[in-house]
Design a protein around this motif. Structure first.
Motif, PDB file in Angstrom:
ATOM      1  N   ASP A 137       7.010 -77.268 -66.416  1.00 12.41           N
ATOM      2  CA  ASP A 137       5.668 -77.773 -66.841  1.00 12.41           C
ATOM      3  C   ASP A 137       5.407 -77.416 -68.187  1.00 12.41           C
ATOM      4  O   ASP A 137       4.547 -78.235 -68.834  1.00 12.41           O
ATOM      5  CB  ASP A 137       4.588 -77.436 -65.608  1.00 12.41           C
ATOM      6  CG  ASP A 137       4.832 -78.118 -64.416  1.00 12.41           C
ATOM      7  OD1 ASP A 137       5.545 -79.210 -64.279  1.00 12.41           O
ATOM      8  OD2 ASP A 137       4.342 -77.726 -63.390  1.00 12.41           O
ATOM      9  N   SER A 138       5.359 -76.083 -68.657  1.00 14.94           N
ATOM     10  CA  SER A 138       4.955 -75.722 -69.862  1.00 14.94           C
ATOM     11  C   SER A 138       5.789 -76.664 -70.992  1.00 14.94           C
ATOM     12  O   SER A 138       5.126 -76.819 -72.192  1.00 14.94           O
ATOM     13  CB  SER A 138       5.130 -74.224 -70.262  1.00 14.94           C
ATOM     14  OG  SER A 138       6.375 -73.832 -70.212  1.00 14.94           O
ATOM     15  N   ALA A 192       3.533 -85.504 -62.977  1.00 14.06           N
ATOM     16  CA  ALA A 192       2.151 -85.709 -63.910  1.00 14.06           C
ATOM     17  C   ALA A 192       1.749 -87.240 -64.183  1.00 14.06           C
ATOM     18  O   ALA A 192       0.538 -87.531 -64.067  1.00 14.06           O
ATOM     19  CB  ALA A 192       2.702 -84.980 -65.278  1.00 14.06           C
ATOM     20  N   LYS A 216       7.873 -84.662 -64.864  1.00 12.78           N
ATOM     21  CA  LYS A 216       7.193 -85.942 -65.670  1.00 12.78           C
ATOM     22  C   LYS A 216       6.492 -86.853 -64.745  1.00 12.78           C
ATOM     23  O   LYS A 216       5.426 -87.479 -64.855  1.00 12.78           O
ATOM     24  CB  LYS A 216       8.234 -86.476 -66.596  1.00 12.78           C
ATOM     25  CG  LYS A 216       7.643 -87.241 -67.755  1.00 12.78           C
ATOM     26  CD  LYS A 216       8.863 -87.619 -68.600  1.00 12.78           C
ATOM     27  CE  LYS A 216       8.708 -88.956 -69.131  1.00 12.78           C
ATOM     28  NZ  LYS A 216      10.001 -89.471 -69.819  1.00 12.78           N
ATOM     29  N   LYS A 219       4.467 -80.100 -71.565  1.00 11.53           N
ATOM     30  CA  LYS A 219       3.089 -79.738 -72.331  1.00 11.53           C
ATOM     31  C   LYS A 219       3.045 -79.523 -73.656  1.00 11.53           C
ATOM     32  O   LYS A 219       2.639 -80.084 -74.686  1.00 11.53           O
ATOM     33  CB  LYS A 219       2.049 -78.817 -71.532  1.00 11.53           C
ATOM     34  CG  LYS A 219       0.855 -78.650 -71.962  1.00 11.53           C
ATOM     35  CD  LYS A 219       0.005 -77.523 -71.386  1.00 11.53           C
ATOM     36  CE  LYS A 219      -1.627 -77.159 -72.022  1.00 11.53           C
ATOM     37  NZ  LYS A 219      -2.180 -76.170 -71.442  1.00 11.53           N
ATOM     38  N   ASN A 220       3.980 -78.520 -74.002  1.00 14.34           N
ATOM     39  CA  ASN A 220       4.086 -78.077 -75.587  1.00 14.34           C
ATOM     40  C   ASN A 220       5.153 -78.636 -76.358  1.00 14.34           C
ATOM     41  O   ASN A 220       5.218 -78.397 -77.500  1.00 14.34           O
ATOM     42  CB  ASN A 220       4.291 -76.388 -75.341  1.00 14.34           C
ATOM     43  CG  ASN A 220       2.903 -75.501 -74.752  1.00 14.34           C
ATOM     44  OD1 ASN A 220       1.824 -76.253 -74.813  1.00 14.34           O
ATOM     45  ND2 ASN A 220       3.524 -74.767 -73.770  1.00 14.34           N
ATOM     46  N   PRO A 238       6.689 -81.972 -75.977  1.00 17.00           N
ATOM     47  CA  PRO A 238       7.135 -83.188 -75.299  1.00 17.00           C
ATOM     48  C   PRO A 238       8.221 -84.116 -75.961  1.00 17.00           C
ATOM     49  O   PRO A 238       9.126 -84.714 -75.505  1.00 17.00           O
ATOM     50  CB  PRO A 238       5.783 -84.022 -75.601  1.00 17.00           C
ATOM     51  CG  PRO A 238       4.852 -83.299 -76.473  1.00 17.00           C
ATOM     52  CD  PRO A 238       5.322 -82.036 -76.497  1.00 17.00           C
TER      53      PRO A 238
END
Length: 534
Positions: A507-508, A86, A83, A511-512, A514
């Motif tokens: 990471d996925s 990113a 996090k 993204k999907n 949160p």
């Protein structure tokens, strides 16, 4: 819980479990492929184990219920790190086009060719610098693998685009070595370099500050003095930090704040970081590894010798020096007392002068003034001194190719990475090199295990992995630990498969899912704060 009986404890646990929020924070498919039970079932099973449970597995934390909690903890660590990774990509930084002239001019002037590992890493860094967000890359390479030239190529790319570069090292000995190396490489390219340390006189310091502020100095090399308030850069585009773990978080941040927009950052470390540690505690950084030594380096022979055979070792030092080589004699580490360590260094120096009247002997230790240390190191580098008595102040970065023998007293008192770093001061030329580890008295099991590892391997990554197994991640992270909560349930060695699974999916999930990720972080990381490395 002192004084509490079993019945009272059981009652308190039962009430806590009844009141606890044990809902699943993440989607069920996260756990499906790993065959892990639910969070609720795991907590209950660990607090009320079934009569037929395997006691050894329970004790070793390898039951499926322990594994479920270990995975949740590792996943929370990954999510927090990624996090942050990113978020940093949303910050703007100057974009630098690849160098057209300066890098190729430097490479043509070198008496050696880059190894394929250096070329690969240099490309990774070049690519980072062309991006519009700040690079945060850790450059790892074993002792003598050639990190400095790679950092210099990155600096040239930045300078060719019209921006300044700062190179910060933790000690004046190391900073001065970088300065001299950079001068030899960059002066032929007409690049002005400023030198800034705490021990400078006022006149030199003010001249350096002025050339930094005006932009006349394209590269600035120094110590902690670089991030002091008086230092103003015209346009800092890249901060290179050597031996980054020796600087605190606030010190590294202070240097980064010298640039607007945020400068790119390249951190270098000659202390290899084990793969599992890199995957977990460094998941918020991009990591490059130089895993190949330049050709022509002679392997270092390591010997473990009892102090009872000191006379033989003294004779070996005499022979090496009279044959035209140079040697280090490293004094024991005395953590309890700096004064005692200083006395030991002075006593050893006197003993060596008496023992070797035919040799020129020097002394360097941490309490000397920087200018005195530099004078002694310059004498040793130039070959005017044949034997250098030193404390562990020479651990990092000292580069004297003619030095082919090192004796380390009380080697059993030192950590693995420190022994490996010290040993790396020899074997930098073509002469056969040796490192002799002197030990006293009966060795403890841990000391024996450490010396066995260093005797059997010259590979920094193998040594770092062994160090992790012997000491655990807490001590190994050292200063780097600032702001990083240690794992309480998971174990990096035991649970490496869970760590890899957590790394794969972090990471996925961010993204999907949160919202679910925030719930998971709240459960596992709320008291720890953000994992932030700067």
């Amino acid at each position: 819980v002192a004084g509490l009986g079993q019945a009272s404890l059981r009652k308190a646990i039962r009430i806590a479990l009844q009141q606890a929020d044990m809902h699943e924070t993440l989607p069920a498919q996260v756990y499906a492929n790993l065959d892990l039970p639910s969070f609720k079932a795991s907590l209950i099973a660990l607090h009320h184990p079934s009569p037929d449970v395997n006691l050894r597995a329970l004790d070793n934390k390898t039951t499926v219920h322990w594994r479920r909690l270990a995975f949740d903890e590792l996943l929370a660590q990954q999510l927090s790190m990624r996090k942050h990774y990113a978020r940093r990509r949303s910050v703007s930084a100057p974009k630098f086009k690849p160098s057209k002239q300066l890098v190729s001019a430097l490479l043509k002037s070198l008496p050696f060719a880059l190894t394929s590992a250096q070329q690969k890493v240099a490309l990774e860094i070049e690519r980072d610098l062309t991006q519009a967000h700040p690079m945060q890359r850790l450059l790892q390479g074993d002792v003598g693998s050639g990190k400095t030239i790679v950092a210099c190529m990155a600096a040239l790319q930045c300078m060719e685009n019209g921006w300044q570069v700062a190179l910060m090292a933790p000690t004046e000995i190391l900073a001065e070595q970088h300065y001299r190396k950079m001068l030899s490489w960059l002066m032929p390219l007409n690049i002005k370099i400023a030198w800034l340390t705490g021990s400078q006189n006022k006149k030199d310091r003010e001249a350096a500050l002025q050339s930094i502020a005006s932009g006349e100095a394209r590269l600035v090399v120094g110590t902690h003095a670089l991030f002091q308030e008086a230092v103003r850069f015209k346009n800092l585009g890249l901060a290179i930090i050597d031996e980054q773990h020796r600087f605190g978080v606030h010190q590294r941040l202070a240097l980064r704040q010298k640039g607007q927009p945020e400068p790119h950052q390249l951190m270098m470390s000659a202390t290899p970081i084990p793969r599992t540690l890199s995957m977990s505690y460094y998941a918020d950084l991009d990591v490059s590894v130089i895993d190949e030594l330049p050709p022509g380096r002679s392997p270092i022979v390591t010997k473990i010798v009892s102090d009872a055979r000191r006379d033989e070792i003294l004779q070996r030092v005499r022979e090496a020096c009279l044959q035209g080589n140079q040697a280090y004699w490293v004094c024991p580490l005395i953590e309890e007392s700096e004064a005692l360590q200083l006395a030991t260094a002075n006593d050893t120096y006197t003993l060596m002068q008496d023992e070797f009247p035919e040799l020129k002997v020097g002394l360097v230790h941490g309490r000397m003034k920087p200018s005195e240390k530099q004078a002694v190191m310059a004498e040793f580098s130039a070959g005017h001194l044949q034997l250098l008595v030193a404390t562990t102040v020479i651990e990092v970065g000292v580069d004297v190719p003619n030095a082919s023998l090192m004796v380390i007293e009380h080697a059993e008192r030192m950590g693995l990475s420190q022994l490996h770093q010290l040993r790396g001061r020899v074997g930098r030329g073509s002469a056969k090199s040796a490192c002799i580890l002197l030990y006293q008295n009966k060795l403890s099991d841990t000391a024996r295990a450490r010396l066995k590892v260093i005797y059997e391997s010259n590979d920094g990554f193998v040594i770092a992995q062994a160090d992790l197994q012997i000491r655990g991640p807490g001590e190994l992270l050292g200063v780097r630990q600032s702001g990083v909560p240690m794992l309480k349930i998971a174990d990096l060695e035991r649970d490496v498969d869970l760590l890899e699974a957590a790394k794969t999916m972090a990471d996925s999930l961010l993204k999907n899912y949160p919202t679910e990720v925030e719930q998971h972080l709240e459960r596992w990381m709320s008291s720890a704060g953000e994992l932030v490395k700067v």
